[in-house]
Scaffold this motif. Sequence first.
Motif, PDB file in Angstrom:
ATOM      1  N   ALA A  89       0.829  -1.213   0.000  1.00 35.96           N
ATOM      2  CA  ALA A  89       0.000   0.000   0.000  1.00 35.96           C
ATOM      3  C   ALA A  89       0.858   1.255   0.000  1.00 35.96           C
ATOM      4  N   LEU A  90       1.916   1.259   0.802  1.00 38.70           N
ATOM      5  CA  LEU A  90       2.779   2.431   0.874  1.00 38.70           C
ATOM      6  C   LEU A  90       3.523   2.651  -0.434  1.00 38.70           C
ATOM      7  N   GLY A  91       3.994   1.547  -1.031  1.00 38.26           N
ATOM      8  CA  GLY A  91       4.691   1.677  -2.292  1.00 38.26           C
ATOM      9  C   GLY A  91       3.813   2.261  -3.385  1.00 38.26           C
ATOM     10  N   ALA A  92       2.515   1.946  -3.335  1.00 39.26           N
ATOM     11  CA  ALA A  92       1.590   2.465  -4.339  1.00 39.26           C
ATOM     12  C   ALA A  92       1.178   3.902  -4.044  1.00 39.26           C
ATOM     13  N   SER A  93       1.271   4.323  -2.788  1.00 42.72           N
ATOM     14  CA  SER A  93       0.755   5.626  -2.384  1.00 42.72           C
ATOM     15  C   SER A  93       1.738   6.769  -2.609  1.00 42.72           C
ATOM     16  N   PHE A  94       3.030   6.489  -2.491  1.00 40.55           N
ATOM     17  CA  PHE A  94       4.025   7.552  -2.567  1.00 40.55           C
ATOM     18  C   PHE A  94       4.872   7.402  -3.822  1.00 40.55           C
ATOM     19  N   LYS A  95       4.729   8.332  -4.736  1.00 37.98           N
ATOM     20  CA  LYS A  95       5.483   8.321  -5.984  1.00 37.98           C
ATOM     21  C   LYS A  95       6.090   9.699  -6.225  1.00 37.98           C
ATOM     22  N   ASN A  96       7.324   9.725  -6.728  1.00 35.49           N
ATOM     23  CA  ASN A  96       7.964  10.986  -7.127  1.00 35.49           C
ATOM     24  C   ASN A  96       7.918  12.038  -6.018  1.00 35.49           C
ATOM     25  N   VAL A  97       8.434  11.681  -4.860  1.00 37.62           N
ATOM     26  CA  VAL A  97       8.453  12.613  -3.738  1.00 37.62           C
ATOM     27  C   VAL A  97       9.614  13.586  -3.915  1.00 37.62           C
ATOM     28  N   PRO A  98       9.355  14.900  -3.921  1.00 42.03           N
ATOM     29  CA  PRO A  98      10.426  15.886  -4.144  1.00 42.03           C
ATOM     30  C   PRO A  98      11.538  15.763  -3.107  1.00 42.03           C
ATOM     31  N   GLY A  99      12.775  15.740  -3.576  1.00 41.95           N
ATOM     32  CA  GLY A  99      13.918  15.736  -2.684  1.00 41.95           C
ATOM     33  C   GLY A  99      14.237  14.404  -2.041  1.00 41.95           C
ATOM     34  N   ILE A 100      13.547  13.333  -2.427  1.00 35.31           N
ATOM     35  CA  ILE A 100      13.755  12.032  -1.805  1.00 35.31           C
ATOM     36  C   ILE A 100      14.151  10.994  -2.858  1.00 35.31           C
ATOM     37  N   ASP A 101      15.222  10.261  -2.582  1.00 36.34           N
ATOM     38  CA  ASP A 101      15.594   9.100  -3.379  1.00 36.34           C
ATOM     39  C   ASP A 101      14.759   7.935  -2.846  1.00 36.34           C
ATOM     40  N   LEU A 102      13.665   7.613  -3.525  1.00 41.22           N
ATOM     41  CA  LEU A 102      12.730   6.625  -2.998  1.00 41.22           C
ATOM     42  C   LEU A 102      13.337   5.229  -2.911  1.00 41.22           C
ATOM     43  N   ARG A 103      14.228   4.892  -3.815  1.00 39.87           N
ATOM     44  CA  ARG A 103      14.853   3.569  -3.730  1.00 39.87           C
ATOM     45  C   ARG A 103      15.674   3.471  -2.444  1.00 39.87           C
ATOM     46  N   GLN A 104      16.440   4.510  -2.146  1.00 38.81           N
ATOM     47  CA  GLN A 104      17.194   4.511  -0.893  1.00 38.81           C
ATOM     48  C   GLN A 104      16.252   4.512   0.305  1.00 38.81           C
ATOM     49  N   PHE A 105      15.182   5.303   0.218  1.00 40.81           N
ATOM     50  CA  PHE A 105      14.255   5.390   1.342  1.00 40.81           C
ATOM     51  C   PHE A 105      13.637   4.040   1.651  1.00 40.81           C
ATOM     52  N   TRP A 106      13.161   3.304   0.645  1.00 45.76           N
ATOM     53  CA  TRP A 106      12.546   2.003   0.909  1.00 45.76           C
ATOM     54  C   TRP A 106      13.584   0.975   1.345  1.00 45.76           C
TER      55      TRP A 106
END
Length: 274
Positions: A89-106
């Motif tokens: 659910a979280l992976g589907a909810s948050f996309k293209n967050v400004p200033g965040i490397d999402l791969r590193q974050f997850w």
Amino acid sequence: MQLEALLNYPRALPAMPRTVSDLLSEMNREEPSPRRVGELIGHDPALTTRVLRLSNSAFFRVSRKIGNADEAVALLGLTHVRSLVMAAALGASFKNVPGIDLRQFWRYSLRSAEIARSLAGLLNQNQGNAFTAGLIHAIGILVMHIAMPDELVPIDMGTPPLDLNRAAAEAAAFGYTYAEVGAGMAEKWQFPAEMVSALANQNAPFEGEAYDPLAGVVHLASWRARAEELKMDAQGLVATFPDMVGLTLGLDLDSVLGKDPEEWSFSQALGAFA
């Protein structure tokens, strides 16, 4: 932006998908039905795909390939399935967050979750709750970057999102941190009170009137995962170890470092967040 305004910012807090809400309601029952859980997952093709990606990843080390939601429930159990549902659910909810490397974050979030689960096992705490709390403990960082990206630019430049001093920098600038934001989100998503409390108290689990062992586990797990992201050497680990939290829980530095992160495989699991 004030905390109340942030938590009511329409685009910052994605709505809980109906299927996920129904799943959490079922799994929060005193005697949840594995059959009903499998049915609910199976009725949502996108959620099924993400759950199967995670359940078949090396992260969970299953003995054979899982082909459907019912098998995932049977082989992994409801505790792990709950975590998988939240991750999907979280992976589907948050996309293209400004200033965040999402791969590193997850990657960081998954490491925090696994460490939290391991520490909870040492302490005879609920490992499923610890995994989920570790997985979502930093969601407030994403919410803040969505709602007020410009205000976070100078903070990100001086104290990046996964810096050990990040909470202090946010508190100095705004009067609150990602911890309070994440707790507010969890409350809106109707998470159990224990989970909301753990997110709210994660930065100071045993200060003031707080005595929150799950928050303490999350505190130690997130410290370890951040230290890994920062490639901290042995001297840095000793210098920054949250010894008072560890002492309160009865865990020393060696206990928290007990499992080598290099043994964990996250590459396949991260695919479920893409």
